[in-house]
Write an enzyme that holds these catalytic residues in place. Structure first.
Site, PDB file in Angstrom:
ATOM      1  N   GLU A   1       0.832  -1.212   0.000  1.00 24.30           N
ATOM      2  CA  GLU A   1       0.000   0.000   0.000  1.00 24.30           C
ATOM      3  C   GLU A   1       0.865   1.260   0.000  1.00 24.30           C
ATOM      4  O   GLU A   1       0.605   2.212  -0.743  1.00 24.30           O
ATOM      5  CB  GLU A   1      -0.939   0.001   1.217  1.00 24.30           C
ATOM      6  CG  GLU A   1      -1.860   1.218   1.214  1.00 24.30           C
ATOM      7  CD  GLU A   1      -2.590   1.410   2.534  1.00 24.30           C
ATOM      8  OE1 GLU A   1      -3.124   0.434   3.092  1.00 24.30           O
ATOM      9  OE2 GLU A   1      -2.613   2.565   3.019  1.00 24.30           O
TER      10      GLU A   1
ATOM     11  N   SER B   1      -7.860  -8.983   7.238  1.00 22.94           N
ATOM     12  CA  SER B   1      -7.780  -9.929   6.129  1.00 22.94           C
ATOM     13  C   SER B   1      -8.030 -11.367   6.570  1.00 22.94           C
ATOM     14  O   SER B   1      -7.737 -12.306   5.826  1.00 22.94           O
ATOM     15  CB  SER B   1      -6.409  -9.800   5.441  1.00 22.94           C
ATOM     16  OG  SER B   1      -5.394  -9.686   6.394  1.00 22.94           O
TER      17      SER B   1
HETATM   18  S1  SF4 Z   1     -10.912  -0.913   4.717  1.00 20.73           S
HETATM   19 FE1  SF4 Z   1      -9.562  -2.705   4.699  1.00 20.73          FE
HETATM   20  S2  SF4 Z   1      -8.693  -2.795   2.636  1.00 20.73           S
HETATM   21 FE2  SF4 Z   1      -9.550  -0.727   2.943  1.00 20.73          FE
HETATM   22  S3  SF4 Z   1      -7.828   0.478   3.678  1.00 20.73           S
HETATM   23 FE3  SF4 Z   1      -8.910  -0.277   5.482  1.00 20.73          FE
HETATM   24  S4  SF4 Z   1      -7.827  -2.183   6.034  1.00 20.73           S
HETATM   25 FE4  SF4 Z   1      -7.237  -1.667   3.914  1.00 20.73          FE
END
Ligand code: SF4
Length: 399
Positions: A177, A374
């Site tokens: 990210e 996750s």
């Molecule tokens: S909602 Fe989930 S996928 Fe989206 S930024 Fe937050 S942790 Fe990451």
């Protein structure tokens, strides 16, 4: 011209619902949730955090990946890196015929196997701008599952670059990210970034701003996590702070405050606006999971189980919060609970290698449970069942 870029799914939710439930759902977790997030079996009490597991961004990414398989049954589908940081989910996709393109030792992706008629999935973390452009150039079908909260960080960082501010990103330089986020500054000429990992690094950065650290010290600490051609003397004058969405919220806030303080000291409070901007880009799912765990560890607990990939940033932060208050075991999967030997395999909060502890359930009666964004619910349910099995217990039938 045929459409080759998708980021809103294919409207096939109904067709994939059954597979998603089969692969990730847990009746036990539903039952615990309905029972006030508590499960009592014999003398063991499990307390589940109020917010845990799959976040909206992960839900969406996994759904789009399954939808893509249904939409393009005959096409080759590639995934750039991992869809999310969970081995179980990535393995499921591979079993569905999705090929994972893994980065090389240099962190670069080799897209030479991608043909124009293929489908490529972009993961929830997003993709570096140059990689995205390359794939667009190939003409393949792109299914972009980048989370909206990540796009929100990109907007901030881009705005900083547009306005001549260096983006200071609180994040991990090796995380997908953060790589994708920092690459957004390259869309603007002269766009610059620097990545800070924690308060320790921020302190050095601030000492430099205040004239108390040297370029050589900065080069050593940050040389590998700044934009090309970064000039520490020139580029740390106007700074905009943002963060990887899954960082420790309290630390991100403290980092922004410390940088503002250093810039105030150097340029004066009246000029702070010219030199400093900040925007909290921790996503709401991360914030809610961190808040829920802070609430949970106020309960009397003998042990805490945190489930999620060892490379999952948000899971590591949940474990870090817990460990301040209670003995914490960060496990990557339910299989880390070993009922046969009574042991647990886990990653210590500040460690990198998995270790094993044999007697971890001795005297333990109250166990807190949470999971990173996750981690699917079935892995949480399985972990609870394996803990019970270790004690020779089973989940009682529902009355
Ligand atoms: S909602 Fe989930 S996928 Fe989206 S930024 Fe937050 S942790 Fe990451």
């Amino acid at each position: 011209m045929a459409q080759t870029y998708y980021r809103k799914g294919f409207g096939l939710k109904r067709q994939i619902e059954g597979d998603l439930a089969k692969d990730y759902h847990s009746q036990l977790v539903d039952r615990i949730r309905e029972g006030g997030h508590v499960l009592e079996v014999d003398d063991l009490t499990f307390r589940l955090a109020k917010e845990f597991g799959f976040c909206y961004g992960v839900d969406r990414a996994v759904e789009y990946a399954y939808e893509s398989r249904t939409k393009f049954p005959d096409k080759r589908i590639h995934l750039v890196g991992e869809i999310i940081h969970n081995p179980h989910v990535n393995e499921k996709l591979e079993a569905m015929g999705v090929t994972i393109i893994r980065p090389g030792d240099d962190g670069q992706f080799d897209f030479s196997s991608v043909r124009p008629e293929d489908v490529v999935l972009i993961p929830a973390f997003g993709l570096r701008y140059a990689d995205f452009q390359h794939l667009r150039g190939l003409g393949c079908v792109l299914v972009d599952t980048t989370c909206g909260s990540v796009l929100n960080v990109w907007k901030r960082v881009e705005q900083y670059a547009r306005d001549g501010f260096t983006a200071v990103v609180h994040g991990k330089y090796f995380h997908e990210e953060t790589k994708a986020t920092t690459s957004q500054v390259t869309k603007h000429e002269g766009g610059r970034y620097i990545i800070v990992r924690d308060m320790g690094e921020t302190e050095l950065l601030c000492r430099f701003i205040q004239g108390e650290a040297t370029v050589a010290q900065m080069q050593e600490a940050f040389g590998h996590k700044v934009s090309d051609g970064f000039d520490f003397a020139r580029d740390l004058i106007r700074m905009g702070v943002a963060n990887q969405t899954t960082m420790l919220a309290s630390e991100s806030l403290a980092i922004a405050e410390r940088i503002a303080e250093a810039l105030t000291e150097r340029f004066g409070a009246a000029h702070l606006e010219t030199h400093f901007r900040t925007f909290d880009t921790i996503c709401s799912a991360t914030q809610e999971r961190q808040d829920a765990i802070l609430e949970l560890i106020e309960e009397p607990l003998d042990a805490m189980i945190v489930i999620g990939g060892y490379n999952s940033s948000n899971t590591n932060h949940l474990a870090k919060i817990c460990t301040k208050k209670v003995t914490t075991y960060h496990i990557s999967d339910s299989k880390c609970i070993l009922p046969e030997s009574g042991a647990v395999r886990y990653k210590p909060v500040d460690g990198t290698e998995e270790v094993q502890r044999e007697d971890w359930l001795e005297g333990v009666k109250r166990i807190g449970i949470t999971a990173g964004a996750s981690t699917p619910n079935n892995k949480i349910g399985e972990a609870i069942e394996r803990i019970l099995e270790t004690k020779g217990l089973v989940v009682p039938a529902q009355r």
